[in-house]
Every structure is written in structure tokens, then in C-alpha cells.
Design an enzyme around this catalytic site. Structure first.
Site, PDB file in Angstrom:
ATOM      1  N   HIS A 173      22.439  10.689 130.057  1.00  0.00           N
ATOM      2  CA  HIS A 173      22.896   9.296 129.909  1.00  0.00           C
ATOM      3  C   HIS A 173      22.498   8.419 131.081  1.00  0.00           C
ATOM      4  CE1 HIS A 173      25.657   9.878 126.387  1.00  0.00           C
ATOM      5  NE2 HIS A 173      25.369  11.116 126.712  1.00  0.00           N
ATOM      6  N   ASP A 386      20.994   1.493 136.331  1.00  0.00           N
ATOM      7  CA  ASP A 386      21.940   1.882 135.282  1.00  0.00           C
ATOM      8  C   ASP A 386      21.157   2.518 134.142  1.00  0.00           C
ATOM      9  OD1 ASP A 386      24.269   2.108 133.800  1.00  0.00           O
ATOM     10  OD2 ASP A 386      24.920   0.045 134.187  1.00  0.00           O
TER      11      ASP A 386
END
Ligand code: G6P
Length: 478
Positions: A173, A386
Site C-alpha cells: 500500500h 504517499d
């Protein structure tokens, strides 16, 4: 169901044909007023996977968030949850240590310096083995097991050893770093071997998959073509492993539905009213993490107030910073920094009626978040790095009237899909300031054109599509 208890490697088959394994379960065990209860776990992984698992007939293997508390399997919100126990010491060494003070900073561009400790690595291996064993116990013959994220990178190979019959997928992720940074990890080879136990390894961006493939070539000496490389098992058998990008998303329709709910719309009006009906409401929503660029955002906003390009009379920033990893040193320092900056800015610019920044170190249920998204004219996502950033996608999904402006850092995975956002380089404070001012004054036509295009993207590419794309690619691998 076959019984293999007489086999030499005695892992009996379990009951589930589909299993998700992640460090955290969808819910955390919390104690409120002496009563134990369940609360939705923080972070993007759970946001994305919970809607997938609520509709899948499978089991979710993970930690329930409380140290040293053994717990039986249970059902919650339509999910079958299989808790994995972690002792307080393991939380310290494996979770706070190796996962969040070694891997997390290493994989996020070394924004904070990663620490390398052999005791942390030993705990990481031990805990990964426990997750692999729990998954092996729950998996039916030939089941599909989908392992999630950086905390569990050794699980695919451990699981394959225990249960060669399984189809194993892995999804990362967070970003996968460039080779030159990954090379610092003393256990770089073992981690790659752990991941290569999977049949398919998913990443957020094509660049992450490329970084990974380069590392595999360099540190495992495996040849690769177009993201597919060949691993040779102990018995000399060859296996193909694929690394590819599958950008994750959200349950867009659910968020859009909430955004049309009269009570939530009313709540959004109330929020604006309680903030003194500012002309412009800016919003930031993040876990309180040093990767999220919160100090840079505050600096930009503070300078805009100082330069009189915005005024506290008509502009307020709401910053939701949900508590995260509070015992890890860099998170403590960040909290102090953010809170003293907010205090300084508010002390300088607040009036008795108006506040510059409304800072909330709390987390909220999704309904309240959607009300906030609806209340906000501009969402500021200024991460320094991110993997994806699902808050950006939630904001877009919630803006059913095609209004609202998204200011989005180039260093998020989301920036590759939400091209009509005002993209910023977070390190360029002047650039961030200009983007905020541009967002505040954007003409409704331009706002609508940009938001419409982004909504189309997010509604078409929702989390169901993400999981079915990944799982069908995994199906094709073997
Ligand atoms: C990110 C990670 C997840 C993690 C979440 C919350 O989204 O990718 O794996 O669960 O942050 O962090 P926490 O340490 O509280 O689980």
C-alpha cells in the site's frame, strides 16, 4: 475437504477459499468506560479493504490492536475476523520498531532517518511467521490468500513453504523506494525473497513496480521481462512472479451516497456555521504522520496570513490530524511541532470571534468526514510522499455538485490519477501558497470542469474494480 494431518508438513486445511492478511484487522479492540468495544482501524488500507471484505465470503487474518490479549475468531460487520496475537514486546519491536521506524521511513524517501536494529528484524521475522501460520490454518485447499502491506513482506514465502497449494498475492500500500535507497536495508535480500513467494505483487504506481523489479534483478539476480521474473524454488522448480501496478481506490458510490444524505448535508451547513460561516473553508485530513507534509501546509497558510493574501475574517483552515503510532519517536516530535505551530499561528491571527486554524487531534466516523468534505471549499493534500492518499479520492467522491478544489501533492500516488487537481511540489512553499490562493479564487466553471473529470475517474475506478483487477490477474498467474 481433504484432511492432511498425516502429512509430514502437518498444516491441516482450513475452511476459507479467500483470505486477506494484514497487520491490522478492520476493527481495533478498545476499552471505553471499562467496557470493551470495537472501533474502525485507522488508515487507508482498512478504508479500502473493509468494503471489499464486507461483500466477500472470506476471512480476514490480522492483529486486533490490543497488545497481549488473545482472542478467538469472531464475526463483525459481515466479516469473519481471525485475530493474531502480539505481545507488548512484539508491538514495540515488530510494529513500532521494524515496521514503523525501519521500513516506513525507508520506503517513504527517508523523510525521517530509518533505524536498523537486529532485534527488531528478529521480531519482524517471528511475527511474520505467526501471520503465515494463522493464514495457513485458515486457508482451504487451493485457496487464494492476499497478503497486504509492508508489515508482512515475509509472509508470502513463509506461507508458500507451509502451503504450496495456495495462490498467493501481495499488495504494497505504500511506495516501494528506488534501489539506491532500498539498498540501505541490511536484510534487503531476505525481504525480496519473502515477497517473491507471491505469484503476483501489486504496487500503487508503475514506478513502484519498476523500483521493485530493479531491486529483484540486482539483489536476487533474477532475470525479468516486463515485470515478470523467474524464481527457482529449493527443489529446482521454476516459478514466475509478476510485479505490476494496481492503483487502489475507495468505495466511491458509498461516499457519494452519504454526500446526498440530508442529515449529512445539514451537518455540513452546521459545521460551517459553527466556524463562523467563513467565505472559504480549507480542510486538511491526515493521520498525524511526518510523510503527510502537515508542517509545510501550516507554514504556507501562516505565510498567506502574514502576507495578507488571506485573512482570518474570511478564511479558516480545519486540520484533522488523527492520532497515529504515538509511541514512535518521530511521531512524538511531529506532534509537538504541529501543535506549537498551530498555537503560534492562532495566537498571532485569531480574533475573539474567528480562528485561523481549527486543529482536531481526533478521528471521526465516515459520516462526519463526509460532512467535513461537503463543508470544505478546498482540500489540501500536501504529502511529502504517499503511496496513494485515499482522502483525496474521498473528497472528490463526496463533491456530488462538482464544486470544491483539490490541491494535491505530486508525491502522492493519487496525483497520477487525479490530473485535474492543482498539483503542487510540497517543498516549494511559494508554489503551495500560490495554489491555495488560486484554489480560493477559482471560477466556478473551471472548478466544475476539473471536479467533473476527477469524479468520473474516481467513480469508474473504485475499490471493487481495484480488487477484481488484482484478483483476476492473480487468477491468471497459475
Ligand atoms: C497506512 C498503511 C497501513 C496502516 C495504516 C495505519 O495506510 O499503509 O498498513 O494500517 O497506515 O497505520 P497503523 O500503524 O495505525 O496501522
Amino acid at each position: 475437504m481433504a484432511d492432511t494431518t498425516s502429512d509430514p508438513g502437518p498444516t491441516p486445511y482450513g475452511d476459507y477459499d479467500f483470505i486477506v492478511v494484514s497487520n491490522r484487522l478492520a476493527v481495533d479492540r478498545v476499552v471505553v468506560d471499562g467496557q470493551s468495544d470495537w472501533r474502525r482501524s485507522p488508515g487507508g488500507l482498512v478504508t479500502a479493504l473493509a468494503p471489499v471484505m464486507e461483500h466477500a465470503d472470506g476471512a480476514w487474518v490480522g492483529w486486533h490492536g490490543a497488545a497481549g490479549e488473545p482472542l478467538d475468531e469472531f464475526d463483525h460487520s459481515g466479516m469473519h475476523l481471525v485475530p493474531v496475537e502480539l505481545s507488548a514486546r512484539e508491538v514495540e519491536l515488530y510494529y513500532e520498531g521494524f515496521a514503523n521506524a525501519t521500513l516506513w521511513p525507508l520506503y517513504h524517501d527517508v523523510i525521517a532517518p530509518p533505524e536498523f536494529h537486529r532485534t527488531w528484524w528478529d521480531a519482524y521475522r517471528r511475527v511474520n511467521r505467526r501471520f503465515a501460520e494463522a493464514s495457513a490454518m485458515a486457508a482451504a485447499e487451493g485457496a487464494t490468500v492476499w497478503v497486504q502491506d509492508y508489515q508482512l513482506q515475509l509472509v508470502p514465502a513463509m506461507l508458500r513453504q507451509l502451503r504450496p497449494d495456495l495462490r498467493i498475492g501481495f499488495f504494497n500500500h505504500i511506495p516501494f523506494p528506488p534501489l539506491e535507497i532500498y539498498a540501505q536495508l541490511p536484510w534487503r535480500q531476505q525481504v525480496l525473497e519473502g515477497l517473491a513467494g507471491a505469484d503476483l505483487i501489486g504496487f500503487q504506481r508503475p514506478g513502484d513496480a519498476q523500483n521493485f523489479t530493479r531491486c529483484v534483478r540486482r539483489f536476487l539476480g533474477a532475470a525479468s521481462r516486463q515485470g515478470v521474473f523467474t524464481m527457482t524454488d529449493e527443489n529446482g522448480a521454476e516459478r514466475r512472479v509478476e510485479a505490476r501496478s494496481f492503483p487502489i481506490s475507495i468505495d466511491s458510490r458509498h461516499i457519494a451516497e452519504l454526500a446526498r444524505d440530508e442529515e449529512i448535508i445539514e451537518r455540513s451547513r452546521q459545521i460551517r456555521h459553527e466556524l463562523g460561516d467563513p467565505t472559504t473553508l480549507l480542510l486538511g485530513v491526515d493521520r498525524l504522520d511526518y510523510t503527510k507534509g502537515i508542517p509545510e501546509r501550516l507554514k504556507a497558510f501562516g505565510e498567506l496570513l502574514e502576507d495578507h493574501r488571506v485573512s482570518v475574517e474570511d478564511c479558516t483552515l480545519v486540520q484533522v490530524a488523527s492520532p497515529s503510532r504515538e509511541r514512535v519517536e518521530h511521531y512524538k516530535t511531529l506532534r509537538d511541532e504541529v501543535e506549537s505551530t498551530v498555537g503560534r499561528i492562532n495566537g498571532t491571527y485569531d480574533t475573539l470571534e474567528k480562528t485561523a486554524i481549527r486543529y482536531l487531534h481526533q478521528s471521526y466516523p465516515v459520516e462526519e468526514m463526509v460532512a467535513l468534505y461537503l463543508a470544505a471549499d478546498v482540500l489540501l493534500v500536501t504529502a511529502l510522499r504517499d503511496g496513494m492518499n485515499l482522502v483525496a479520492k474521498e473528497y472528490v467522491a463526496a463533491r456530488t455538485r462538482n464544486d470544491g478544489v483539490l490541491v494535491l501533492s505530486e508525491f502522492t500516488g493519487a496525483a497520477e490519477q487525479l490530473r485535474q487537481a492543482l498539483l503542487v511540489n510540497t517543498h516549494d512553499i511559494d508554489g503551495v501558497k500560490n495554489a491555495i490562493v488560486r484554489a480560493i479564487h477559482m471560477e466556478p466553471r473551471e472548478t466544475a470542469r476539473r471536479m467533473r473529470a476527477m469524479r468520473k475517474q474516481v467513480l469508474e475506478h473504485d475499490v471493487k474494480r481495484w480488487s477484481s483487477d488484482f484478483l483476476s490477474a492473480l487468477q491468471e498467474r497459475r
